[in-house]
Design an enzyme around this catalytic site. Structure first.
Site, PDB file in Angstrom:
ATOM      1  N   PRO A  90       0.812  -1.210   0.000  1.00  0.00           N
ATOM      2  CA  PRO A  90       0.000   0.000   0.000  1.00  0.00           C
ATOM      3  C   PRO A  90       0.857   1.276   0.000  1.00  0.00           C
ATOM      4  O   PRO A  90       1.988   1.254   0.462  1.00  0.00           O
ATOM      5  CB  PRO A  90      -0.796  -0.105   1.292  1.00  0.00           C
ATOM      6  CG  PRO A  90      -0.658  -1.533   1.747  1.00  0.00           C
ATOM      7  CD  PRO A  90       0.703  -1.944   1.260  1.00  0.00           C
ATOM      8  N   GLU A  91       0.264   2.346  -0.533  1.00  0.00           N
ATOM      9  CA  GLU A  91       0.949   3.632  -0.614  1.00  0.00           C
ATOM     10  C   GLU A  91       0.226   4.644   0.283  1.00  0.00           C
ATOM     11  O   GLU A  91      -0.627   4.257   1.085  1.00  0.00           O
ATOM     12  CB  GLU A  91       1.011   4.086  -2.071  1.00  0.00           C
ATOM     13  CG  GLU A  91       1.683   3.048  -2.977  1.00  0.00           C
ATOM     14  CD  GLU A  91       1.692   3.422  -4.447  1.00  0.00           C
ATOM     15  OE1 GLU A  91       1.716   4.631  -4.761  1.00  0.00           O
ATOM     16  OE2 GLU A  91       1.653   2.513  -5.301  1.00  0.00           O
TER      17      GLU A  91
END
Length: 264
Positions: free
Chosen positions: A2-3
């Protein structure tokens, strides 16, 4: 993955679940990946923060729990076959779910990030006032690296990863293969603006949940920004601007998607 949008969405969902709760028990079988967790026992969560792609839980006793979700990590309200860490709280349980085991967790003295060198060298938060164009452009002008590499490096803007680098470069009309020092001021201003636009839109949509569905919010809900991806994961499909097939290259070891006609 995830970012920033996914980690910030996770932070917001965890906030009401963790704030004011104490860790009564922490169970796992991998002290190399989940370090010093015994320090958190009996400590109360006083803050649920984020820096780049890291979650920062401020604990009583002058401690801090730092969590990096890795590629497939996330929190769940119920135990799963890939639950790596179980947290028993004052009210209920929480589980760290991570199929590919790239996630990490540290309990350290607050602000002592010597075991986590990347956290100590992060650049500004791109959705904050600390993200300023003069410093951003100077960082581009000093470098001969490709733009995609520069965005993944985390020094220009903390939290930007593969998905949102591709999407921001597409909106800015810049090739991920262009070198930073080749970018003019107006082009740099476009990229600066599109980084903020893409991240803000993705955050509003709860992030991106891809086909493997590894990213979900703690309550199991997916993000929906993947429905707006213009180039990421769309190799061979028509560019939404010009219809030319989206291309894929490898930059900085990461699959990179772009339109060879629209991005120069």
């Amino acid at each position: 993955m995830p970012e920033l949008p996914e980690v910030e969405t996770t932070r917001r969902r965890l906030l009401p679940l963790l704030l004011g709760q104490s860790f009564l028990e922490i169970r796992h079988q991998d002290p190399r990946r989940y370090r010093h967790t015994e320090r958190a026992l009996g400590q109360r969560v006083e803050e649920v923060g984020r820096r780049g792609k890291f979650l920062l839980l401020g604990l009583s006793g002058g401690l801090e729990m730092v969590v990096h979700l890795g590629m497939t990590g996330g929190f769940r309200l119920r135990e799963t076959p890939h639950a790596r860490v179980a947290f028993r709280l004052d009210r209920g349980e929480l589980f760290f779910h991570d199929p590919r085991r790239f996630g990490r967790l540290w309990v350290v003295k607050a602000g002592d990030h010597r075991e986590i060198p990347l956290l100590s060298r992060l650049g500004p938060e791109p959705l904050s006032a600390a993200f300023r164009f003069p410093e951003f452009w100077e960082g581009l002008r000093r470098s001969a690296k490709p733009l995609k590499s520069l965005l993944l490096d985390q020094r220009l803007a903390a939290g930007v990863g593969n998905i949102y680098a591709d999407e921001a470069l597409f909106r800015a009309g810049l090739s991920p293969l262009r070198r930073g020092k080749e970018v003019g001021e107006e082009e740099a201003r476009r990229l600066f603006a599109t980084i903020r636009q893409v991240l803000a839109e993705a955050l509003a949509q709860g992030g991106s949940t891809l086909g493997d569905r590894t990213y979900q919010q703690p309550d199991g809900l997916p993000g929906s920004f993947q429905e707006r991806h213009a180039v990421y994961g769309r190799k061979g499909l028509p560019c939404p601007r010009c219809g030319h097939p989206v291309a894929r290259a490898v930059v900085a070891g990461r699959g990179t998607h772009f339109c060879p006609r629209c991005q120069t």
